[in-house]
Scaffold this motif. Sequence first.
Motif: not given
Lengths: 169, 179
Positions: A25, A36-37, B41, A28-30, B157-158, B150, A40, B153-154, A32-33
């Motif tokens: 998780p 965005g970067v 974001f 995957q979160s990093i 996903r969790w 942030l 965009i 988003i975390f 997804i962030v």
Amino acid sequence: MNEFAQWLHATAFSQWIQVTTWVIPLLQSIHIVMIGVVFISSLMITLRVLGHMRADEPFAAVWHRFAPWMWGGLVVMAVTGALLIVGEPPREFGALSFWIKMALVLVAVLLTTFLGSLLKHAPHDAASPLRGPARPAAYVLVVLWIAIIFLGRAIAYDIEVWGGLSLHA
Amino acid sequence: MDIPAIVQTLQASGPAEWMRTSVKAMPIVEAAHVLAAATVFGTIFIVDLRLLGVRDRSRAFTRVSLEMLRYTWAAFALAVITGGLMFVANASTYWVNTAFQFKMLGLLLAGLNMMVFQHITARDVRSWDTAHRAPTAARVAGALSILLWLAVIFLARWIGFTKGYNFDVPDDPGINFEF
């Protein structure tokens, strides 16, 4: 490829990723962030090419503002993506979406490099939209990133999305 | 207000059933949600970096903000619609999920941060709009915004790793889950 996936799956590092509940998780979160970067930043560059964003600034200024974030974000995505592959090799290698996504990422990187190469020819004064092949390239790039995002999510649903075409099938 | 009943009603609604039964609905809606969240974001991040004075120092803050916000709001609308569809599909599971609850709290705090900034901190924006360095309160708002999004988003996903997909027919016999 199947043997490679099995071997990778059995490595100690892959096992560690699989059994440590927070790793996937977090990765995957990093990832997804960074979508965005990267998305965009790329969108700002393509919108500038088309004259819809910061048209008062030279293309070079907009490129230098956003390109480092886009390339930096891509590197982080490559690292987190690679770790996700190590954690679940059969899930990725068996997904048709994964392979199409990788091919499209390659095309997107080549197209972005092409837009960057236009800097040599771009006028240095505050300029309006760019002309020539940069414009279709910009449109294609936006569509490519959106397709890449959809395919990324589709990896988890390969059979549902592709049916018999899925390599899992 | 009978919240459990509302949750059950949502879960029994047409869109919820479509989400559960259509093979392609979940991947497409989830992908659109990722696209929307990434856009929210990414565009807010540009505004926050301007507030923090990290990038775009020579561009007026209000200009950067206005350029980005239409994309932010369009993407936020898409995120609400796709998120709503994902929620109703398994409303009773989401409702009691801790990660989901904290995500909603994070969204609320991000909204509050934005409102405080808009109505209090940015009241005198004209005096620092073109300044390279925004006032401390504005920079704090920018930093808080990055941290809260942030976290959202975390936590989002969790949810996927803590709730699982509940396709079980619930015990409540009043709802028809035959599809």
